[in-house]
Design an enzyme around this catalytic site. Sequence first.
Site, PDB file in Angstrom:
ATOM      1  N   GLU A 166      -6.480   6.987  -0.778  1.00 27.17           N
ATOM      2  CA  GLU A 166      -6.363   5.788   0.053  1.00 27.17           C
ATOM      3  C   GLU A 166      -6.996   4.588  -0.645  1.00 27.17           C
ATOM      4  OE1 GLU A 166      -4.580   5.214   2.820  1.00 27.17           O
ATOM      5  OE2 GLU A 166      -3.878   7.243   2.432  1.00 27.17           O
TER       6      GLU A 166
ATOM      7  N   HIS B  69       1.524   4.360  -2.897  1.00 24.23           N
ATOM      8  CA  HIS B  69       1.512   5.814  -2.699  1.00 24.23           C
ATOM      9  C   HIS B  69       2.751   6.447  -3.343  1.00 24.23           C
ATOM     10  CE1 HIS B  69      -2.014   6.604  -0.365  1.00 24.23           C
ATOM     11  NE2 HIS B  69      -1.653   5.862   0.671  1.00 24.23           N
TER      12      HIS B  69
ATOM     13  N   HIS C 250       0.842  -1.210   0.000  1.00 23.13           N
ATOM     14  CA  HIS C 250       0.000   0.000   0.000  1.00 23.13           C
ATOM     15  C   HIS C 250       0.874   1.255   0.000  1.00 23.13           C
ATOM     16  CE1 HIS C 250      -3.363   2.633   1.476  1.00 23.13           C
ATOM     17  NE2 HIS C 250      -2.338   3.261   2.033  1.00 23.13           N
ATOM     18  N   GLU C 251       1.898   1.261   0.846  1.00 24.23           N
ATOM     19  CA  GLU C 251       2.763   2.439   0.929  1.00 24.23           C
ATOM     20  C   GLU C 251       3.582   2.626  -0.347  1.00 24.23           C
ATOM     21  OE1 GLU C 251       2.319   4.581   3.113  1.00 24.23           O
ATOM     22  OE2 GLU C 251       1.024   3.353   4.371  1.00 24.23           O
TER      23      GLU C 251
END
Length: 286
Positions: free
Chosen positions: A206, A134, A130-131
């Site tokens: 998100e 980003h 997930h990071e």
Amino acid sequence: MKNMLKTTVLLAALTGLLVLIGSHWGTGGMIIAFLFAIIINFGSYWYSDKIVLKMYRAKEVSPAEAPNLHRIVDGLAMRAGMPKPKVYIVESGMPNAFATGRNPEHAAVAATTGILELLSYEEMEGVLAHELAHVKNRDTLISAIAATLAGVVTMLANMAQWAAIFGGFGGRDNDDNGGIIGLIAMAILAPIAATLIQLAISRSREYAADAEGASICRKPWALANALEKLEYGNSHYSPKVSDVQAKESSAHMFIVNPLKGGSIQSLFSTHPATDERVKRLRAMRF
């Protein structure tokens, strides 16, 4: 492309708010506010990662110091086709993680000691995927600039409030009630508008990072499990004196909201509801 266009419009709106506040002091104020917005954007671009990492006293760790963490990041970066970011650990029992950096070539991922103790290996894969999503999508730069501008707008609005109390400080309309009323309205509405714009950027991204992260690690269920554990862990987290605490200005950078709050505060949360994020992830199939 659609998200990037939306983000560009929202960032432009934040800059416009700065200029609007500066307009109370005439053309000169507008020019100064616009130049200030450019400086803030430039500073956020080059130094936001260093500022955030220093704020949380993050320590860069080597593969020898954190072998599992590096092993996960190595594998995910290879799958994502991007450079491996630097790896940091934050000394805090708060279970959370974040990424920062202006682009994939100058990025870092940070995990707290709390999250490393709470999650399994596969769940950490989901979180770090997930990071990395980003970072890959340059969300880290966008959110840093948005947060910085929103903070500046709020600060200037507070200045406008004090100016209204003490007669406008030489504002262009301070010789009548219209100028005072305008200042008060701006002091109230500007920070609300800035916050809503910042939240619109954070919340939409998100969901996108969840989907991209699940695609990178190929384990949407692992990220869903991690989010459920992190939601519970952060809501029941009791900080120690030595723990690094989350700051409101950078709460949006974490994978789940690190700040506790009731139903009213949840309306202004920088993150979408965890239940909805989990629902979307569990519906994914690879």
